[in-house]
Design a protein around this motif. Structure first.
Motif, PDB file in Angstrom:
ATOM      1  N   LEU A   1      58.629  25.635   8.395  1.00 55.94           N
ATOM      2  CA  LEU A   1      57.516  25.568   9.355  1.00 55.94           C
ATOM      3  C   LEU A   1      56.257  26.196   8.771  1.00 55.94           C
ATOM      4  O   LEU A   1      55.143  25.674   8.939  1.00 55.94           O
ATOM      5  N   ALA A   2      56.431  27.319   8.093  1.00 52.52           N
ATOM      6  CA  ALA A   2      55.278  27.991   7.501  1.00 52.52           C
ATOM      7  C   ALA A   2      54.586  27.086   6.478  1.00 52.52           C
ATOM      8  O   ALA A   2      53.355  27.016   6.416  1.00 52.52           O
ATOM      9  N   GLU A   3      55.371  26.384   5.696  1.00 49.15           N
ATOM     10  CA  GLU A   3      54.779  25.481   4.692  1.00 49.15           C
ATOM     11  C   GLU A   3      54.079  24.313   5.376  1.00 49.15           C
ATOM     12  O   GLU A   3      52.986  23.920   4.966  1.00 49.15           O
ATOM     13  N   LEU A   4      54.672  23.788   6.439  1.00 50.84           N
ATOM     14  CA  LEU A   4      54.079  22.630   7.121  1.00 50.84           C
ATOM     15  C   LEU A   4      52.744  22.981   7.764  1.00 50.84           C
ATOM     16  O   LEU A   4      51.874  22.113   7.906  1.00 50.84           O
ATOM     17  N   GLU A   5      52.566  24.230   8.169  1.00 49.49           N
ATOM     18  CA  GLU A   5      51.302  24.583   8.806  1.00 49.49           C
ATOM     19  C   GLU A   5      50.308  25.228   7.831  1.00 49.49           C
ATOM     20  O   GLU A   5      49.203  25.591   8.220  1.00 49.49           O
ATOM     21  N   SER A   6      50.684  25.301   6.566  1.00 49.96           N
ATOM     22  CA  SER A   6      49.807  25.904   5.560  1.00 49.96           C
ATOM     23  C   SER A   6      48.645  24.967   5.221  1.00 49.96           C
ATOM     24  O   SER A   6      48.858  23.859   4.712  1.00 49.96           O
ATOM     25  N   ARG A   7      47.441  25.434   5.470  1.00 52.52           N
ATOM     26  CA  ARG A   7      46.263  24.608   5.159  1.00 52.52           C
ATOM     27  C   ARG A   7      46.156  24.391   3.648  1.00 52.52           C
ATOM     28  O   ARG A   7      45.732  23.325   3.196  1.00 52.52           O
TER      29      ARG A   7
ATOM     30  N   CYS B   1      48.631  24.134   1.487  1.00 58.59           N
ATOM     31  CA  CYS B   1      49.571  23.080   1.081  1.00 58.59           C
ATOM     32  C   CYS B   1      49.005  21.696   1.396  1.00 58.59           C
ATOM     33  O   CYS B   1      49.136  20.763   0.595  1.00 58.59           O
ATOM     34  N   HIS B   2      48.362  21.567   2.540  1.00 56.12           N
ATOM     35  CA  HIS B   2      47.780  20.268   2.901  1.00 56.12           C
ATOM     36  C   HIS B   2      46.568  19.945   2.024  1.00 56.12           C
ATOM     37  O   HIS B   2      46.344  18.777   1.690  1.00 56.12           O
ATOM     38  N   ARG B   3      45.830  20.971   1.640  1.00 57.61           N
ATOM     39  CA  ARG B   3      44.653  20.727   0.792  1.00 57.61           C
ATOM     40  C   ARG B   3      45.080  20.238  -0.596  1.00 57.61           C
ATOM     41  O   ARG B   3      44.525  19.296  -1.125  1.00 57.61           O
ATOM     42  N   THR B   4      46.106  20.900  -1.134  1.00 58.55           N
ATOM     43  CA  THR B   4      46.577  20.549  -2.477  1.00 58.55           C
ATOM     44  C   THR B   4      47.608  19.419  -2.456  1.00 58.55           C
ATOM     45  O   THR B   4      47.955  18.869  -3.499  1.00 58.55           O
ATOM     46  N   ARG B   5      48.123  19.103  -1.257  1.00 54.60           N
ATOM     47  CA  ARG B   5      49.187  18.085  -1.090  1.00 54.60           C
ATOM     48  C   ARG B   5      50.431  18.454  -1.885  1.00 54.60           C
ATOM     49  O   ARG B   5      51.099  17.590  -2.456  1.00 54.60           O
ATOM     50  N   GLN B   6      50.722  19.749  -1.928  1.00 54.44           N
ATOM     51  CA  GLN B   6      51.911  20.243  -2.610  1.00 54.44           C
ATOM     52  C   GLN B   6      52.797  20.924  -1.563  1.00 54.44           C
ATOM     53  O   GLN B   6      52.367  21.885  -0.922  1.00 54.44           O
TER      54      GLN B   6
ATOM     55  N   ASP C   1      50.335   6.436   4.437  1.00 47.36           N
ATOM     56  CA  ASP C   1      50.743   7.825   4.250  1.00 47.36           C
ATOM     57  C   ASP C   1      49.497   8.702   4.338  1.00 47.36           C
ATOM     58  O   ASP C   1      48.911   9.075   3.318  1.00 47.36           O
ATOM     59  N   PRO C   2      49.074   9.063   5.554  1.00 51.28           N
ATOM     60  CA  PRO C   2      47.794   9.771   5.709  1.00 51.28           C
ATOM     61  C   PRO C   2      47.775  11.182   5.118  1.00 51.28           C
ATOM     62  O   PRO C   2      46.726  11.621   4.662  1.00 51.28           O
ATOM     63  N   ILE C   3      48.908  11.881   5.109  1.00 55.59           N
ATOM     64  CA  ILE C   3      48.897  13.245   4.565  1.00 55.59           C
ATOM     65  C   ILE C   3      48.566  13.218   3.070  1.00 55.59           C
ATOM     66  O   ILE C   3      47.837  14.074   2.566  1.00 55.59           O
ATOM     67  N   PHE C   4      49.091  12.223   2.369  1.00 59.80           N
ATOM     68  CA  PHE C   4      48.854  12.119   0.931  1.00 59.80           C
ATOM     69  C   PHE C   4      47.789  11.074   0.606  1.00 59.80           C
ATOM     70  O   PHE C   4      47.560  10.765  -0.568  1.00 59.80           O
ATOM     71  N   ASP C   5      47.139  10.524   1.646  1.00 63.21           N
ATOM     72  CA  ASP C   5      46.026   9.593   1.495  1.00 63.21           C
ATOM     73  C   ASP C   5      46.379   8.434   0.558  1.00 63.21           C
ATOM     74  O   ASP C   5      45.723   8.189  -0.465  1.00 63.21           O
ATOM     75  N   ARG C   6      47.457   7.742   0.904  1.00 61.10           N
ATOM     76  CA  ARG C   6      47.872   6.619   0.068  1.00 61.10           C
ATOM     77  C   ARG C   6      48.664   5.614   0.901  1.00 61.10           C
ATOM     78  O   ARG C   6      49.014   5.888   2.050  1.00 61.10           O
TER      79      ARG C   6
END
Lengths: 111, 127
Positions: free
Chosen positions: A34-40, A42-47, B82-87
């Motif tokens: 959950l912590a990873e899913l809400e990490s901004r 992680c979403h910015r880097t898509r990792q 896939d919107p999270i990965f923009d693809r």
């Protein structure tokens, strides 16, 4: 800027997870997921190294699979709506069906 | 949006069994489609169609398609935004012929959708 994006649990997945996950180790893994899913970040880097967040294949609705624990196979399904993560389901680990195993990945063109 | 093309072991096995000419035709057809078809215009494509499914829970719309390559060759694939990965992800599952496309399609759908069957009633939000 906030460190996290919104995580929504309108279906009580957190409540269900605490009830169904068989041990404290998995419950901790769930919390880490959950912590990873809400990490901004992680979403910015898509990792997403812990959850290995990946689009569920075959349905038009943008549903994602996020690992709770790679070994046991426990995972959650989430939906991404208006830059929020909505928890949708918790799924017990099972053997991955061979028909779905992706072995090759290419950008833009198949070769 | 970037495009990612993924293929399964069975797809690679199927394509390896084709003649060199058919294999080249399949590859060209895939790449032409990827260049022309988008999630928005796919339903108007003359080469792509969907089959009826028994295995999909009611609240979902399938993104599985059959691509008509030639009169004798079909590809079963999925196209997913896939919107999270923009693809957009194209997943290539099988190469088959018209007589077996239903069986291949249903087999893939059954494997894909078995973990989507709700265990308790839940409504999914549509964007």
């Amino acid at each position: 800027m906030a460190q996290t994006i919104d995580l929504c649990d309108e279906y009580g997945i957190i409540y269900e997870a605490i009830a169904v996950l068989p041990n404290n180790e998995l419950k901790l893994c769930f919390l880490e997921a959950l912590a990873e899913l809400e990490s901004r970040e992680c979403h910015r880097t898509r990792q997403f190294p812990k959850t290995r967040l990946h689009r569920v294949t075959g349905v038009k609705l943008a549903i994602y699979r996020a690992d709770i624990d790679k070994i046991s196979g426990w995972r959650i399904h989430v939906q991404y709506i208006n830059k929020q993560i909505h928890l949708k389901d918790i799924i017990e680990g099972r053997r991955h069906d061979d028909v779905l195993n992706v072995i090759k990945s290419k950008k833009s063109r198949y070769e | 949006m970037d495009v990612l093309i993924e293929s399964t072991q069975k797809f690679e096995d199927d394509i390896d069994r084709l003649s060199a000419i058919d294999k080249a035709t399949v590859i060209q057809s895939i790449n032409d489609c990827v260049a022309q078809v988008t999630a928005q215009n796919i339903d108007t494509s003359t080469d792509m169609y969907q089959l009826l499914l028994r295995s999909l829970p009611d609240e979902y719309i399938s993104s599985l398609y059959v691509l008509r390559v030639t009169q004798e060759i079909r590809i079963v694939l999925a196209i997913d935004e896939d919107p999270i990965f923009d693809r957009i992800i194209w997943t290539l599952f099988r190469v088959t012929d018209p007589s077996r496309e239903h069986m291949a399609y249903e087999e893939i759908a059954e494997a894909l959708y078995k973990e989507l069957a709700p265990r308790s009633p839940r409504a999914f939000v549509t964007a």
